[in-house]
Design a protein around this motif. Structure first.
Motif, PDB file in Angstrom:
ATOM      1  N   ARG A 186       0.854  -1.197   0.000  1.00 68.66           N
ATOM      2  CA  ARG A 186       0.000   0.000   0.000  1.00 68.66           C
ATOM      3  C   ARG A 186       0.882   1.236   0.000  1.00 68.66           C
ATOM      4  NH1 ARG A 186      -1.219  -1.927   5.307  1.00 68.66           N
ATOM      5  NH2 ARG A 186      -0.194  -0.662   6.873  1.00 68.66           N
ATOM      6  N   PHE A 187       0.299   2.348  -0.397  1.00 69.38           N
ATOM      7  CA  PHE A 187       1.019   3.613  -0.314  1.00 69.38           C
ATOM      8  C   PHE A 187       0.043   4.764  -0.223  1.00 69.38           C
ATOM      9  CE2 PHE A 187       0.503   3.348  -4.973  1.00 69.38           C
ATOM     10  CZ  PHE A 187       0.106   4.638  -5.287  1.00 69.38           C
ATOM     11  N   HIS A 188       0.531   5.849   0.317  1.00 68.95           N
ATOM     12  CA  HIS A 188      -0.175   7.132   0.330  1.00 68.95           C
ATOM     13  C   HIS A 188       0.899   8.182   0.092  1.00 68.95           C
ATOM     14  CE1 HIS A 188      -3.577   9.776   1.870  1.00 68.95           C
ATOM     15  NE2 HIS A 188      -2.657  10.562   1.373  1.00 68.95           N
ATOM     16  N   LEU A 189       0.912   8.731  -1.103  1.00 72.15           N
ATOM     17  CA  LEU A 189       1.894   9.742  -1.497  1.00 72.15           C
ATOM     18  C   LEU A 189       1.150  10.946  -2.054  1.00 72.15           C
ATOM     19  CD1 LEU A 189       4.364   7.358  -3.352  1.00 72.15           C
ATOM     20  CD2 LEU A 189       4.661   8.321  -1.070  1.00 72.15           C
ATOM     21  N   ARG A 190       1.364  12.078  -1.421  1.00 72.36           N
ATOM     22  CA  ARG A 190       0.645  13.293  -1.805  1.00 72.36           C
ATOM     23  C   ARG A 190      -0.851  12.990  -1.825  1.00 72.36           C
ATOM     24  NH1 ARG A 190       4.506  14.594  -6.774  1.00 72.36           N
ATOM     25  NH2 ARG A 190       5.773  12.883  -6.069  1.00 72.36           N
TER      26      ARG A 190
END
Length: 87
Positions: A71-75
């Protein structure tokens, strides 16, 4: 697009740029990004990679050539490979 879809090309490029920018490991210019669902072994190797500038994080595993993303959360971009994340 649901959160459970595979990572698209725009997201892959964002991830590669983020990996290089944060120098989490000795970055190879040909680093590949893939979804964790394509790599089902050793779930205990997952770790969190936090961006130095506070712009987000990536949870995944790097095997020396491919960065497998759980998973990721970037900007403003967010993605999660977990079946529990279906909306």
């Amino acid at each position: 697009m649901s959160k459970n879809d595979l990572i698209n090309e725009k997201q892959k490029q964002l991830l590669i740029e983020t990996i290089g920018k944060n120098a989490w490991f000795d970055t190879n210019p040909s680093v590949r990004v893939d979804a964790w669902s394509n790599f089902h072994q050793l779930p205990d190797v997952l770790r969190n990679y936090l961006c130095k500038d506070g712009s987000g994080y990536i949870r995944g595993y790097y095997d020396g050539g491919t960065f497998y993303v759980k998973r990721f959360h970037l900007r403003d971009e967010e993605w999660n490979d977990s079946p529990l994340a279906q909306s």
